[in-house]
Design a protein around this motif. Structure first.
Motif, PDB file in Angstrom:
ATOM      1  N   SER A   4      -1.437  -1.579  -0.524  1.00 24.08           N
ATOM      2  CA  SER A   4      -1.007  -2.979  -0.545  1.00 24.08           C
ATOM      3  C   SER A   4      -0.843  -3.569   0.850  1.00 24.08           C
ATOM      4  O   SER A   4      -0.824  -4.785   1.011  1.00 24.08           O
ATOM      5  CB  SER A   4       0.296  -3.119  -1.333  1.00 24.08           C
TER       6      SER A   4
ATOM      7  N   GLN B  10      -5.835  -6.392  -2.529  1.00 28.88           N
ATOM      8  CA  GLN B  10      -4.683  -6.025  -1.716  1.00 28.88           C
ATOM      9  C   GLN B  10      -3.555  -7.068  -1.784  1.00 28.88           C
ATOM     10  O   GLN B  10      -2.384  -6.716  -1.914  1.00 28.88           O
ATOM     11  CB  GLN B  10      -5.148  -5.827  -0.280  1.00 28.88           C
TER      12      GLN B  10
ATOM     13  N   LEU C 202      -1.590  -6.783  -4.956  1.00 28.53           N
ATOM     14  CA  LEU C 202      -0.775  -5.566  -4.926  1.00 28.53           C
ATOM     15  C   LEU C 202       0.452  -5.764  -4.042  1.00 28.53           C
ATOM     16  O   LEU C 202       1.554  -5.333  -4.399  1.00 28.53           O
ATOM     17  CB  LEU C 202      -1.597  -4.374  -4.430  1.00 28.53           C
TER      18      LEU C 202
END
Length: 162
Positions: A26, A83, A86
């Motif tokens: 993340s 990303q 997340l």
């Protein structure tokens, strides 16, 4: 005499080598399964961050992370989310383990965690909610497909005798 169900093609079983991978987390850091060699790792695949079932499952892992860690297990969650999604999911839910982005689904395919599944009575193609336990040598000790989001961590802890 009991009959065993055949394993669908592409699915892994206990005793198989765990396919290695390197994926961004993340925060954009590259995380490899081989980084955890010498330690047991729970690798779970889930369809989408911030959905009700996936949130319940992630929070269950978060809430059981101390006990899993004390028993020698790290946890990695993998989804096709980008990303940024997340990162928001980690922040919103206070998640304390890495969530990895498998946007091209290559790792999911390697683990047999992407394909046909039944949802609301229809056959669809998507992420198959699955959990794998990788031993310190990189071999699967557990391979579980079509797991339930709710109650799965408790069942896993029972299976692992934690």
């Amino acid at each position: 005499m009991s009959e065993t169900k055949p394993v669908p093609p592409g699915r892994l079983s206990a005793g198989d080598p765990a396919p290695d991978f390197t994926l961004p987390d993340s925060e954009g850091n590259q995380v490899s399964l081989s980084d955890f060699r010498g330690r047991s790792v729970v690798v779970y695949f889930y369809p989408a961050a911030a959905t009700p079932g996936c949130t319940k499952q992630a929070c269950d892992f978060r809430d059981n992370l101390a006990e899993l860690g004390e028993s020698g297990y790290a946890v990695l969650g993998i989804s096709p989310d980008k990303q940024a999604k997340l990162a928001k999911f980690v922040a919103d839910e206070g998640l304390t383990f890495p969530l990895l982005s498998d946007a091209d689904k290559a790792v999911m395919n390697a683990y047999g965690a992407f394909g046909e599944k039944t949802m609301y009575g229809k056959t669809v193609t998507g992420v198959i909610r699955s959990t794998f336990v990788v031993d310190p040598e990189g071999v699967l000790s557990h391979a579980q497909y079509n797991v339930r989001a709710t109650g799965h961590v408790a069942k896993l802890r029972k299976d692992l005798k934690i």
